[in-house]
Design a protein around this motif. Structure first.
Motif, mmCIF file in Angstrom:
data_model
loop_
_atom_site.group_PDB
_atom_site.id
_atom_site.type_symbol
_atom_site.label_atom_id
_atom_site.label_comp_id
_atom_site.label_asym_id
_atom_site.label_seq_id
_atom_site.Cartn_x
_atom_site.Cartn_y
_atom_site.Cartn_z
ATOM 1 N N VAL A 51 1.787 11.018 1.511
ATOM 2 C CA VAL A 51 1.419 9.636 1.210
ATOM 3 C C VAL A 51 0.844 8.952 2.439
ATOM 4 C CG1 VAL A 51 2.281 7.355 0.555
ATOM 5 C CG2 VAL A 51 3.096 9.376 -0.650
ATOM 6 N N VAL A 52 1.573 9.033 3.535
ATOM 7 C CA VAL A 52 1.103 8.312 4.720
ATOM 8 C C VAL A 52 -0.144 8.939 5.316
ATOM 9 C CG1 VAL A 52 2.504 9.527 6.445
ATOM 10 C CG2 VAL A 52 1.828 7.173 6.835
ATOM 11 N N PHE A 60 10.338 1.792 7.068
ATOM 12 C CA PHE A 60 9.228 1.825 6.111
ATOM 13 C C PHE A 60 8.606 0.440 5.987
ATOM 14 C CE2 PHE A 60 11.225 5.702 3.961
ATOM 15 C CZ PHE A 60 10.247 6.566 4.433
ATOM 16 N N ASN A 61 9.465 -0.573 5.888
ATOM 17 C CA ASN A 61 8.968 -1.950 5.795
ATOM 18 C C ASN A 61 8.249 -2.363 7.078
ATOM 19 O OD1 ASN A 61 9.683 -2.886 3.134
ATOM 20 N ND2 ASN A 61 11.826 -2.834 3.764
ATOM 21 N N LYS A 62 8.780 -1.923 8.204
ATOM 22 C CA LYS A 62 8.138 -2.244 9.479
ATOM 23 C C LYS A 62 6.757 -1.607 9.566
ATOM 24 C CE LYS A 62 8.752 -1.973 14.498
ATOM 25 N NZ LYS A 62 9.639 -1.542 15.610
ATOM 26 N N SER A 63 6.622 -0.391 9.046
ATOM 27 C CA SER A 63 5.324 0.287 9.109
ATOM 28 C C SER A 63 4.272 -0.502 8.335
ATOM 29 C CB SER A 63 5.434 1.715 8.555
ATOM 30 O OG SER A 63 5.603 1.730 7.150
ATOM 31 N N LYS A 64 4.687 -1.158 7.257
ATOM 32 C CA LYS A 64 3.729 -1.927 6.455
ATOM 33 C C LYS A 64 3.129 -3.088 7.244
ATOM 34 C CE LYS A 64 6.217 -3.118 2.994
ATOM 35 N NZ LYS A 64 6.465 -3.832 1.733
ATOM 36 N N GLN A 65 3.882 -3.614 8.200
ATOM 37 C CA GLN A 65 3.400 -4.740 8.994
ATOM 38 C C GLN A 65 2.174 -4.377 9.827
ATOM 39 O OE1 GLN A 65 6.697 -6.180 11.335
ATOM 40 N NE2 GLN A 65 8.074 -6.285 9.558
ATOM 41 N N HIS A 66 1.973 -3.094 10.024
ATOM 42 C CA HIS A 66 0.857 -2.637 10.856
ATOM 43 C C HIS A 66 -0.208 -1.917 10.033
ATOM 44 C CE1 HIS A 66 3.302 -3.771 14.277
ATOM 45 N NE2 HIS A 66 4.293 -3.063 13.774
ATOM 46 N N MET A 67 -0.200 -2.196 8.736
ATOM 47 C CA MET A 67 -1.193 -1.620 7.836
ATOM 48 C C MET A 67 -2.101 -2.725 7.313
ATOM 49 S SD MET A 67 1.254 0.922 5.598
ATOM 50 C CE MET A 67 2.324 2.128 6.390
ATOM 51 N N ASP A 68 -3.375 -2.458 7.280
ATOM 52 C CA ASP A 68 -4.344 -3.448 6.799
ATOM 53 C C ASP A 68 -4.719 -3.238 5.334
ATOM 54 O OD1 ASP A 68 -4.506 -4.630 9.346
ATOM 55 O OD2 ASP A 68 -5.995 -3.142 9.990
ATOM 56 N N ASP A 69 -4.495 -2.046 4.835
ATOM 57 C CA ASP A 69 -4.925 -1.688 3.492
ATOM 58 C C ASP A 69 -3.873 -2.101 2.460
ATOM 59 O OD1 ASP A 69 -5.727 -0.482 1.145
ATOM 60 O OD2 ASP A 69 -6.339 1.387 2.104
ATOM 61 N N PRO A 70 -4.191 -3.063 1.568
ATOM 62 C CA PRO A 70 -3.223 -3.498 0.544
ATOM 63 C C PRO A 70 -2.780 -2.362 -0.367
ATOM 64 C CG PRO A 70 -5.051 -5.043 0.697
ATOM 65 C CD PRO A 70 -5.448 -3.838 1.494
ATOM 66 N N GLU A 71 -3.709 -1.468 -0.686
ATOM 67 C CA GLU A 71 -3.371 -0.339 -1.550
ATOM 68 C C GLU A 71 -2.351 0.567 -0.878
ATOM 69 O OE1 GLU A 71 -5.545 3.405 -3.861
ATOM 70 O OE2 GLU A 71 -6.747 1.901 -2.807
ATOM 71 N N LEU A 72 -2.517 0.753 0.418
ATOM 72 C CA LEU A 72 -1.572 1.560 1.183
ATOM 73 C C LEU A 72 -0.186 0.931 1.166
ATOM 74 C CD1 LEU A 72 -0.582 3.663 3.152
ATOM 75 C CD2 LEU A 72 -1.776 2.447 4.980
ATOM 76 N N VAL A 77 3.458 2.500 -0.137
ATOM 77 C CA VAL A 77 4.710 2.528 0.631
ATOM 78 C C VAL A 77 5.811 1.827 -0.150
ATOM 79 C CG1 VAL A 77 5.842 1.854 2.774
ATOM 80 C CG2 VAL A 77 3.473 2.657 2.822
ATOM 81 N N ASP A 78 5.487 0.707 -0.779
ATOM 82 C CA ASP A 78 6.475 -0.007 -1.603
ATOM 83 C C ASP A 78 7.000 0.890 -2.719
ATOM 84 O OD1 ASP A 78 6.586 -2.455 -0.271
ATOM 85 O OD2 ASP A 78 4.872 -3.274 -1.376
ATOM 86 N N SER A 79 6.091 1.618 -3.342
ATOM 87 C CA SER A 79 6.498 2.519 -4.425
ATOM 88 C C SER A 79 7.417 3.617 -3.906
ATOM 89 C CB SER A 79 5.261 3.152 -5.081
ATOM 90 O OG SER A 79 4.454 2.180 -5.701
ATOM 91 N N TYR A 80 7.115 4.092 -2.707
ATOM 92 C CA TYR A 80 7.961 5.139 -2.130
ATOM 93 C C TYR A 80 9.336 4.604 -1.786
ATOM 94 C CZ TYR A 80 9.475 9.109 0.596
ATOM 95 O OH TYR A 80 10.186 10.180 1.063
#
Length: 280
Positions: free
Chosen positions: A17-18, A256-268, A272-275
């Motif tokens: 996924v990542v 996992f939630n912290k990693s989202k803070q450094h992602m620009d892609d909403p789909e990505l 991660v939320d689904s995972y």
């Protein structure tokens, strides 16, 4: 990191996924992944097919007029006493076999041309062609042969540019999927020893530790990398996967939630939320 590098080491679903997300290099789970015909069968290493056998089988599948064309070009290779003539003949054979959808045979001739040219670009291109075909190999003996061909071409390219870590990582993935895993790991360790900030190499070694059940080793490695790259979403995500594999669900979800803070892609972020929901 390319799709082939990820898939060759049998990455966990979460890591697919990542690594799909960062650069769109890995397909979604609903798309066909790499063939499972790795050069190992029933725990035993498979011997590579001989190219002569591969070539003979391919020749039996093509029309008579095409066979005549191929045989004529092969004669030119034998008669050509000038390197440029041989290169041209090999490239012609590549084009001919490629047009006949005989990918492994076509790749072989491109590799032969690349060896004669002896340029990093041509060697790398030919090696990556084998790597691409390897993803779809259904016969383990053919897969083993393709892996060997790719490793040899990468070796020649690395000899021309010993500082190219990308080439070394590609070669390492080949070794890990062709019955020589420790040789591949050794290459990756050499890469991170010289260049500790090579994120892909660090993540790959951590991934290998996870898949072999050495979760603490993966955590220690990635925690160290995070000291220098605290905002790298890939590192944070794989560290989270390390904790999840170890059984520390709370720490994993936090990361996992912290990693989202450094992602620009909403789909990505949705992926991660689904995972995260799947492990709660």
């Amino acid at each position: 990191m390319r799709k082939s590098q990820v898939l060759l080491i049998g990455a966990a679903v979460a890591l697919l996924v990542v690594l799909y997300a960062f650069g769109r290099t890995v397909p979604r789970s609903d798309k066909k992944a790499m063939s499972t015909a790795a050069p190992m069968q029933g725990g035993q290493e498979v011997a590579p097919i001989a190219f002569s056998e591969l070539l003979d089988a391919a020749k039996q599948r093509i029309p008579a007029e095409k066979l005549l064309q191929v045989n004529t070009i092969e004669t030119n290779v034998v008669r050509g006493d000038v390197k440029t003539q041989q290169i041209a003949a090999y490239r012609q054979l590549y084009t001919t076999w490629d047009s006949l959808n005989e990918a492994p045979v076509a790749a072989y001739y491109l590799g032969q041309a690349a060896k004669l040219e002896n340029s990093e670009k041509s060697l790398t291109f030919a090696a990556n062609l084998f790597l691409t075909h390897l993803q779809h190999a259904e016969n383990p003996a053919v897969a083993k042969w393709e892996a060997n061909q790719a490793a040899e071409l990468f070796d020649a390219a690395i000899a021309l540019n010993p500082e190219n870590d990308t080439l070394k990582m590609s070669q390492a993935m080949i070794f890990m999927n062709s019955g020589e895993p420790m040789k591949g790991v050794g290459i990756l360790r050499d890469v991170v020893a010289k260049h500790p900030d090579n994120i892909d190499a660090q993540v790959t070694l951590a991934n290998l530790a996870i898949t072999s059940g050495q979760y603490d080793k993966a955590i220690d490695r990635l925690e160290e990398v995070m000291k220098r790259h605290p905002d790298n979403a890939k590192v944070i995500f794989v560290l989270a996967e390390s904790y999840r594999s170890k059984g520390d669900k709370a720490k994993a979800i936090e990361l996992f939630n912290k990693s989202k803070q450094h992602m620009d892609d909403p789909e990505l972020k949705k992926e991660v939320d689904s995972y995260i929901k799947s492990i709660q």
